[in-house]
Every structure is written in C-alpha cells, then in structure tokens.
Design an enzyme around this catalytic site. Structure first.
Site, PDB file in Angstrom:
ATOM      1  N   HIS A 264      12.414 -38.499  21.555  1.00 20.41           N
ATOM      2  CA  HIS A 264      13.313 -39.447  20.919  1.00 20.41           C
ATOM      3  C   HIS A 264      14.371 -38.747  20.067  1.00 20.41           C
ATOM      4  O   HIS A 264      15.497 -39.199  19.975  1.00 20.41           O
ATOM      5  CB  HIS A 264      12.508 -40.413  20.039  1.00 20.41           C
ATOM      6  CG  HIS A 264      13.305 -41.558  19.509  1.00 20.41           C
ATOM      7  ND1 HIS A 264      13.800 -42.541  20.324  1.00 20.41           N
ATOM      8  CD2 HIS A 264      13.710 -41.863  18.249  1.00 20.41           C
ATOM      9  CE1 HIS A 264      14.464 -43.417  19.593  1.00 20.41           C
ATOM     10  NE2 HIS A 264      14.421 -43.025  18.325  1.00 20.41           N
TER      11      HIS A 264
ATOM     12  N   ASP B 231      -1.896 -37.715  16.872  1.00 23.76           N
ATOM     13  CA  ASP B 231      -1.341 -38.187  18.147  1.00 23.76           C
ATOM     14  C   ASP B 231      -2.021 -37.490  19.322  1.00 23.76           C
ATOM     15  O   ASP B 231      -1.355 -37.031  20.256  1.00 23.76           O
ATOM     16  CB  ASP B 231       0.169 -37.950  18.186  1.00 23.76           C
ATOM     17  CG  ASP B 231       0.861 -38.812  19.248  1.00 23.76           C
ATOM     18  OD1 ASP B 231       0.280 -39.853  19.636  1.00 23.76           O
ATOM     19  OD2 ASP B 231       1.969 -38.454  19.686  1.00 23.76           O
TER      20      ASP B 231
END
Length: 595
Positions: A153, A271
């Site tokens: 991103h 994550d």
C-alpha cells in the site's frame, strides 16, 4: 517487511475461494487501525510494511460502529426558524462610519476564510516533518535495481543486484518506501522501527536477513535477503489446499521457532499469515523465513497493546478487545495450522465485521471433513492455540513440546513466559505457593518435559537455579531488540531470587500456569490429584477475611468466598482450591473497586 507484498493472483482453485478469500493481495481484509474507538476510522499511519497490497479499510462496517438513533439520519436538519426583522429609527450619520465599516469587513473576511485555506495556514505555521533517517545516501552507487517483485500500500519491492562490497554480484530484495506517503510523525517512526527490528532480529535462521538501509530525497531503501522459493500460501494451493500431518509438522515447527525467538526478544509480529512466510529456495525442503515487520512492535512482558492491526482472518479476539501481548501471534499460528491441516479457515465472514464477529463469538469446528481423519494430537494442538482466552493458549516454546510434535527432533527455546510466572511466584503468599506446589506434583509427563527443558536452559548448578541463572540465560539469548523492548526489566521484579535458590521441584511449581492447565481435557483429573497433595501438605484453616485478602476481594465477594471454605473444618474445599489457583481475576478486581 521482507517482501512488501503478495502476488496479485494465484492459481484458480476451489481452495482459493476459501483460503485466499480476503487475505491475498487481492483480498480486502488487511486491517491497520489505531482509532480511539471501534466506531472510528482514524488509522495508524503505516510505512508500507504490509505484505499485502490490499487497501486499508476503516471500521465503517465494524461490529463496534454506533448507528444513528432511529429517525435520525446523516442528512442536515431542517432549515432554522426565519429571522424576524425589527425596524429602529436611524441615528444621524457618524463621521467614523466608513472607518468602522472597513474594520468590520476586514474582520468578517478573516472569519469567513474557507476551512481548507485555514488548514493550509495552520500547516504553514507547523514545522515540516523531519524525514531524514540518517541512512547512507549512496544506494544507486551500490545496487542496480531490477524488476518489481511485489507491491504494497505504501511501497514496493524490487529485485536488485549488488555492484560492490561483500555482496558483490549477489541478488537481493529491496523494499522501497516513498517519503511522500510518510504524512505523519507516526508513519516516519514506523519506518525507523521496522529497520531497527529487521536489524535486531535478522541473525535467526528463520528471519529474513537484513543487509542495509539507504535513503535519498524521495525514498527509503531497505535491502534484504532475496527469498526465491515463493510464499507458504502458494505451496498450500499447489498441494490442493492442504498438507499431510507429517509435512504440516515441519512447517509448523519452523513457524514456532521463529515466533519463540521474536517473542523472547520482546517483539510481537501482529501479522503472521501464510503470505508472510517465504521459502529460501524452490526446493521442497527449503527453510522458511518470516517477513513483513511493518506492523510489528516492541512489547514488555507485562505490557498490553491496544492498537488494532493485522489481517482480519488471522486477528486474535483480544486484539479486537484492545488488550493483547505476544499471545495474539499464537492465535494466528493456530489459524495457519488449521489451514495446513484442512485447507479452509476456522472463522469466516462475508464482510470485515462478519469476520470479527466470527472470531469473537463462533465456536471452533473440528467435526467436518477432513477432521475425523486427523489425529487426536493434531486436533488438540489446534484447540490449544485457538482458545479464545489468551491465558489458556500455549506459548511457542510450549507448543514445540506438545505430543503432536514430540517425535520430531528439535530443541526447545527459552520461554519468556517462565520469567513472568516465576516473577509472580517469588512474590506470592505462602498459601498460594503451597497450592502451586501441590499442582506441580500432579503434572503429566508432557507438561514436565517442557518444564525440564526450560530448567536445563537456565544451566542449574548442583540442581538449583538462582537469579544469576535467569539473568545469564536471558543475556545469552538476547539481541539488540531485547534492549529496545526493555526485556531485562523483568529481572528487577525477580530480586527475591537473589537470596535463595530453586530446585527443579520448586521451579516446576513456579513456572506452571493454572489457566493453561485448565484448557487440558484431563484438567479435572489433574485438579483432583493436586487437591489430594494440597490436603496433605498445604491446606489449613482460613477465615473468609483472610481468604478475601489473599484473593484481593472486597466485602461484596464474601458470599461467594463462603462457599469455598468447608464448614466442617474451616479449610479450603476442592472448589475453593481450584478457584484460589486462579489468583486475582477481573471479576474479583471489579468487586474490590466497587467498595
């Protein structure tokens, strides 16, 4: 992160619709939020460390969103009541009228300045963000960039060739983070922390190796080991969606070794998912490397983090409740293990809020295909990782001694959980120590195997350990990351061990967690056996006042505590013993605060 993104597409298969739904690069369930409440949409500014190139989502549809009251929408309210006009006789013209009119117009012009312009004026008054990291600026002189191999991103990863130095003619992976997207001081600090983490952790065999960091006026360049074997997710898909138990064990052990290492250093990854594990080579037995530390953070042993970050399908319940530590990573490993063994995810939802509701509320289902054909040990392993109560979840080191993995040849890493439990034990009351000693005598061989391995890692002298042993072991297994996380601070709270020594018997009593034992299917048997030892050696007459003080409970809890003491002899009953083992609870704490 190692390679900052996953592939945009993978081979189409029935598994992709389940395993890959919402979590691969084409998914929509990567979350990274630090809102003041679940209903908010203000997120933590990222440095682009996410391994997914999915857009970050707000909590617009989250279960915590507060809707408008019935009958009230988001549209403006009706027009206000028309203003009435009153006529008053005008005074004679004033010679100062033109001056006053000019001043009034100037004030109105300043007051009616558009909000956007006012914001720009405010930004002009604020000092500019310092985007200088102090990294070398000669990246182009040392490396020749090649094709892009991943995109996230806030950045992308490229293949590069080293032109000079120790890595000359070798290929590396370079993560490029645009400075233009570092719009807040938090996002800048995120980049600095990621580099610090990669540098501190890269010495481990299952960590992606960090080589260097550079910068120029436009970007930050993080140079790392190039892993060419692909993602774990791709290999799961290539096997038709699942691994055999034998092959899954090899994968899980590598993941647990990586997790135990970073947790001991005081780092929580936040994550962990199949996309963030890469194989070094394309060989079938290639070692795996954990990547993507963009969402990772330092955490002290007793600290609770509150940021909601991670990927929706892998996020632990306590993360959504905004109070978590390294146990959150163990939940994610449980999800990965579930996927390896059956090819689908344990908790599913069509929307982000639906996934969260499933994670928090849904029961784990191990009844459908192929679970009836999976071994009891494997199912128990999954259940002990996917326990919604983080206190009952196995640590990475404990998981490596689970019966499902005991036949595999591997070492057992030092566990920071031992330090946390021993710290509590040395400060406990004599009654609680007696209760724990009785519990340790009822442990199974599997539990004792873990404790024995931890005791040996402390390198006992003459069969005993002291504070020096705990300190030496921690220093021996430490990296720069442990200093950043202030992991050594826990030794200050273990100072009572300076004046005494622990035998293995007492260490076993100190290093066990009643919560974790309660998650075992044989807990009832263990508890009854432990109570028999407690009756012989530790049980004594105790008043309700004394028990309340032991449990840190106020007078409002006396009625409950009364049931824990036998009326026949004034000692703890079996119920009282099992409850007492849990120590201070949220419930008892709340009762005390109500006084």
């Amino acid at each position: 992160m190692g390679h900052c993104c996953s592939k945009g597409s993978v081979a189409a298969s029935a598994l992709k619709d389940d395993v890959n739904h919402g979590s691969t690069a084409a998914g929509k369930n990567h979350i990274q939020h630090k809102p003041p409440s679940l209903g908010g949409s203000v997120g933590k500014a990222s440095n682009g460390a996410s391994s997914s190139d999915t857009p970050l989502h707000s909590y617009t549809g989250s279960p915590g969103q507060i809707p408008y009251p019935e009958g009230v929408g988001a549209t403006p309210s009706p027009a206000g009541t028309p203003r009435r006009t009153f006529k008053w006789p005008f005074p004679p013209p004033s010679p100062a009228k033109p001056i006053m009119s000019a001043i009034r117009k100037r004030r109105e012009t300043k007051k009616e300045k558009p909000a956007a312009i006012q914001e720009d004026d405010r930004k002009e008054r604020e000092p500019p963000l310092d985007k200088h990291f102090g990294f070398p600026r000669n990246f182009r002189a040392k490396y020749e960039l090649g094709k892009e191999i991943g995109r996230g991103h806030f950045g992308h990863t490229c293949r590069a060739k080293c032109k000079k130095g120790a890595l000359k003619d070798q290929f590396v992976a370079v993560k490029i983070i645009s400075k233009s997207k570092m719009t807040t001081a938090i996002s800048i600090e995120d980049v600095r922390r990621e580099v610090t983490l990669l540098k501190g952790l890269s010495g481990h065999q299952h960590m992606v190796q960090f080589y260097d960091a550079f910068e120029d006026d436009l970007n930050v360049y993080i140079v790392m080991e190039l892993c060419q074997g692909g993602e774990l997710l791709d290999r799961i898909l290539s096997r038709g969606g699942r691994y055999t138990e034998h092959d899954a064990k090899s994968i899980v052990m590598q993941i647990l070794n990586a997790a135990s290492f970073i947790h001991l250093q005081g780092v929580v990854h936040r994550d962990l998912k199949p996309e963030n594990f890469l194989f070094s080579t394309k060989d079938e037995d290639s070692p795996m490397k954990v990547i993507d530390f963009g969402l990772s953070d330092f955490v002290r042993p007793d600290q609770r983090l509150t940021d909601i970050v991670g990927s929706a399908y892998y996020v632990a319940p306590e993360v959504l409740h905004r109070s978590y530590n390294v146990e959150a990573d163990m939940w994610s490993i449980g999800v990965i293990t579930y996927i390896l063994l059956c090819g689908s995810r344990p908790f599913y939802g069509r929307t982000e809020s639906g996934i969260f509701r499933s994670v928090v509320r849904a029961d784990l289902n191990l009844n459908g295909t192929p679970w009836p054909s999976v071994s009891l040990e494997a199912k128990d392993f999954v259940k002990r990782l996917l326990n919604k109560d983080h206190r009952k979840r196995m640590t990475a080191s404990q998981a490596l001694t689970h019966p499902w993995l005991k036949e595999e040849k591997h070492g057992v890493p030092l566990d920071i959980m031992v330090y946390k439990l021993v710290k509590l034990y040395v400060r406990a009351t004599p009654l609680r120590r007696a209760a724990l000693k009785a519990l340790s005598k009822a442990l199974s061989k599997d539990e004792l195997r873990y404790l024995s391995a931890q005791f040996d890692l402390l390198e006992p002298k003459d069969g005993c350990v002291s504070l020096d042993n705990f300190k030496t072991a921690l220093v021996k297994h430490s990296t720069a990351s442990m200093k950043e996380s202030r992991g050594f601070d826990i030794l200050d709270k273990m100072k009572p061990l300076s004046y005494t020594q622990m035998t293995f018997e007492e260490f076993s009593a100190a290093a066990i967690s009643p919560y974790q034992l309660e998650a075992l299917e044989e807990w009832e048997t263990i508890a009854k056996s432990a109570f028999q030892y407690f009756e012989l050696e530790g049980n004594r007459v105790i008043s309700i006042d004394a028990l309340a003080q032991e449990m840190n409970v106020g007078e409002s809890g006396y009625l409950i505590l009364k049931d824990w003491i036998r009326s026949s002899d004034g000692k703890l009953s079996f119920l009282g013993y099992t409850k007492f083992l849990h120590g201070l609870s949220i419930y008892s704490s709340n009762m005390r605060q109500q006084q």
